[in-house]
Design a protein around this motif. Structure first.
Motif, mmCIF file in Angstrom:
data_model
loop_
_atom_site.group_PDB
_atom_site.id
_atom_site.type_symbol
_atom_site.label_atom_id
_atom_site.label_comp_id
_atom_site.label_asym_id
_atom_site.label_seq_id
_atom_site.Cartn_x
_atom_site.Cartn_y
_atom_site.Cartn_z
ATOM 1 N N GLU A 46 0.834 -1.189 0.000
ATOM 2 C CA GLU A 46 0.000 0.000 0.000
ATOM 3 C C GLU A 46 0.878 1.252 0.000
ATOM 4 O O GLU A 46 1.815 1.361 0.804
ATOM 5 C CB GLU A 46 -0.915 0.013 1.223
ATOM 6 C CG GLU A 46 -1.881 1.190 1.256
ATOM 7 C CD GLU A 46 -2.699 1.239 2.528
ATOM 8 O OE1 GLU A 46 -3.754 1.878 2.516
ATOM 9 O OE2 GLU A 46 -2.265 0.652 3.538
ATOM 10 N N GLU A 47 0.581 2.178 -0.900
ATOM 11 C CA GLU A 47 1.392 3.389 -1.001
ATOM 12 C C GLU A 47 1.387 4.177 0.303
ATOM 13 O O GLU A 47 2.431 4.663 0.763
ATOM 14 C CB GLU A 47 0.885 4.271 -2.141
ATOM 15 C CG GLU A 47 1.690 5.554 -2.317
ATOM 16 C CD GLU A 47 1.161 6.441 -3.427
ATOM 17 O OE1 GLU A 47 1.569 7.627 -3.474
ATOM 18 O OE2 GLU A 47 0.348 5.966 -4.246
ATOM 19 N N LYS A 48 0.224 4.327 0.929
ATOM 20 C CA LYS A 48 0.135 5.107 2.178
ATOM 21 C C LYS A 48 0.980 4.484 3.279
ATOM 22 O O LYS A 48 1.650 5.191 4.038
ATOM 23 C CB LYS A 48 -1.318 5.216 2.620
ATOM 24 C CG LYS A 48 -2.186 6.104 1.736
ATOM 25 C CD LYS A 48 -3.609 6.188 2.282
ATOM 26 C CE LYS A 48 -4.470 7.095 1.408
ATOM 27 N NZ LYS A 48 -5.879 7.182 1.911
ATOM 28 N N ALA A 49 0.951 3.148 3.365
ATOM 29 C CA ALA A 49 1.732 2.472 4.397
ATOM 30 C C ALA A 49 3.225 2.637 4.143
ATOM 31 O O ALA A 49 4.007 2.858 5.082
ATOM 32 C CB ALA A 49 1.363 0.989 4.431
ATOM 33 N N LEU A 50 3.635 2.552 2.874
ATOM 34 C CA LEU A 50 5.044 2.743 2.531
ATOM 35 C C LEU A 50 5.483 4.171 2.837
ATOM 36 O O LEU A 50 6.568 4.398 3.404
ATOM 37 C CB LEU A 50 5.271 2.426 1.059
ATOM 38 C CG LEU A 50 6.694 2.620 0.525
ATOM 39 C CD1 LEU A 50 7.690 1.751 1.275
ATOM 40 C CD2 LEU A 50 6.767 2.326 -0.977
ATOM 41 N N MET A 51 4.657 5.147 2.488
ATOM 42 C CA MET A 51 4.994 6.544 2.759
ATOM 43 C C MET A 51 5.125 6.799 4.255
ATOM 44 O O MET A 51 5.998 7.554 4.692
ATOM 45 C CB MET A 51 3.942 7.468 2.158
ATOM 46 C CG MET A 51 4.010 7.597 0.645
ATOM 47 S SD MET A 51 5.586 8.288 0.082
ATOM 48 C CE MET A 51 5.557 9.911 0.875
ATOM 49 N N LYS A 52 4.289 6.173 5.053
ATOM 50 C CA LYS A 52 4.360 6.340 6.514
ATOM 51 C C LYS A 52 5.710 5.864 7.042
ATOM 52 O O LYS A 52 6.324 6.524 7.896
ATOM 53 C CB LYS A 52 3.227 5.572 7.176
ATOM 54 C CG LYS A 52 3.168 5.750 8.686
ATOM 55 C CD LYS A 52 1.986 5.003 9.287
ATOM 56 C CE LYS A 52 1.945 5.178 10.802
ATOM 57 N NZ LYS A 52 0.787 4.460 11.402
ATOM 58 N N LEU A 53 6.189 4.735 6.511
ATOM 59 C CA LEU A 53 7.494 4.236 6.948
ATOM 60 C C LEU A 53 8.622 5.120 6.431
ATOM 61 O O LEU A 53 9.611 5.356 7.134
ATOM 62 C CB LEU A 53 7.689 2.799 6.467
ATOM 63 C CG LEU A 53 6.729 1.745 7.033
ATOM 64 C CD1 LEU A 53 7.170 0.351 6.606
ATOM 65 C CD2 LEU A 53 6.648 1.830 8.546
ATOM 66 N N LEU A 54 8.479 5.610 5.206
ATOM 67 C CA LEU A 54 9.504 6.503 4.657
ATOM 68 C C LEU A 54 9.634 7.774 5.494
ATOM 69 O O LEU A 54 10.730 8.317 5.652
ATOM 70 C CB LEU A 54 9.165 6.865 3.212
ATOM 71 C CG LEU A 54 9.384 5.772 2.162
ATOM 72 C CD1 LEU A 54 8.719 6.146 0.848
ATOM 73 C CD2 LEU A 54 10.877 5.538 1.944
ATOM 74 N N MET A 55 8.525 8.241 6.052
ATOM 75 C CA MET A 55 8.535 9.468 6.838
ATOM 76 C C MET A 55 9.182 9.304 8.209
ATOM 77 O O MET A 55 9.421 10.283 8.899
ATOM 78 C CB MET A 55 7.102 9.989 7.006
ATOM 79 C CG MET A 55 6.442 10.444 5.702
ATOM 80 S SD MET A 55 7.324 11.815 4.915
ATOM 81 C CE MET A 55 6.940 13.137 6.070
ATOM 82 N N THR A 56 9.487 8.076 8.602
ATOM 83 C CA THR A 56 10.169 7.887 9.887
ATOM 84 C C THR A 56 11.581 8.461 9.859
ATOM 85 O O THR A 56 12.153 8.770 10.898
ATOM 86 C CB THR A 56 10.253 6.391 10.260
ATOM 87 O OG1 THR A 56 11.048 5.699 9.284
ATOM 88 C CG2 THR A 56 8.861 5.775 10.337
ATOM 89 N N GLY A 57 12.151 8.573 8.646
ATOM 90 C CA GLY A 57 13.497 9.119 8.525
ATOM 91 C C GLY A 57 14.594 8.079 8.637
ATOM 92 O O GLY A 57 15.760 8.379 8.382
ATOM 93 N N HIS A 58 14.238 6.850 9.040
ATOM 94 C CA HIS A 58 15.272 5.811 9.156
ATOM 95 C C HIS A 58 14.842 4.528 8.445
ATOM 96 O O HIS A 58 15.312 3.441 8.774
ATOM 97 C CB HIS A 58 15.592 5.526 10.631
ATOM 98 C CG HIS A 58 14.388 5.203 11.479
ATOM 99 N ND1 HIS A 58 13.820 3.953 11.529
ATOM 100 C CD2 HIS A 58 13.640 5.991 12.288
ATOM 101 C CE1 HIS A 58 12.782 3.970 12.353
ATOM 102 N NE2 HIS A 58 12.652 5.191 12.816
#
Length: 214
Positions: A46-58
């Motif tokens: 899911e794009e939203k789930a991937l973006m959420k992880l990308l936004m963690t910064g690590h």
């Protein structure tokens, strides 16, 4: 230590540009899991789930457990995420399958500490960061969030090398053929002209360090 992340996925039957475009229209991102002497598995997340992880910064230096791509969760390390040059949305992701204690290469951010204890900076010198992150070889179960590099005692013209940085237990630099530079303390142009305390040798070392960073 970097936290372990989780990402749900579904396997996909078809590869190719047409199938990938259809997935993206549905808010999914095509991806692949490969490595560890096993056959690649094509998936979509899911794009939203991937973006959420990308936004963690690590995200890129964290273990990601991918669920739904097999009978049990697959332990992976993100290796690449491609983005659309216009929309900046993720269009594809690559995940490297790893064992629990595999030795992996990760880029770890460098945090500089004890700036107040650097005489050169207190005198007006400027911290020139050559490497904002360092590639380390570490145990997949012990990937550090960051490494700390102390600036204590550095004078104008001094360089901070990797050998002076305390690395986490079991971690080693990926570059082993030289004691590479992390940062230097350089004199601003005004300080150079008024005090003339930067020698030709120091200036050359700083210039060499800057070139290494590029």
């Amino acid at each position: 230590m970097s936290e372990q992340l989780t990402l749900s996925a579904e396997t996909r039957d078809r590869a190719g540009k047409g199938a990938s475009r259809a997935l993206r229209r549905d808010g999914r991102v095509p991806a692949v899991i490969y490595g560890n002497k096993e056959d690649p598995v094509i998936i979509h997340v899911e794009e939203k789930a991937l973006m959420k992880l990308l936004m963690t910064g690590h995200f890129m230096n964290s273990v990601v457990m991918i669920e739904g791509a097999g009978k049990k969760a697959v332990r992976t390390l993100p290796k690449d995420v491609a983005f659309d040059p216009v929309t900046d949305r993720p269009v594809h992701a690559d995940f490297l399958r790893i064992s629990e204690h595999a030795k992996v290469h990760v880029n770890v951010p460098v945090v500089f500490t004890e700036e107040a204890l650097a005489p050169g900076i207190k005198r007006g010198g400027v911290l020139n960061i050559v490497r904002h992150e360092v590639e380390l070889v570490v145990d997949a179960a012990n990937i550090p969030d960051q490494i700390e590099a102390s600036l204590k005692g550095l004078e104008v013209g001094d360089s901070l090398h990797i050998s002076a940085v305390a690395l986490p237990e079991g971690a080693t630099p990926a570059i082993t053929d030289r004691d590479f530079t992390i940062a230097t303390v350089v004199a601003p142009s005004a300080l150079k002209s008024s005090e003339g305390d930067t020698t030709t040798e120091e200036a050359g070392e700083a210039g060499e360090a800057e070139g290494e960073g590029e």
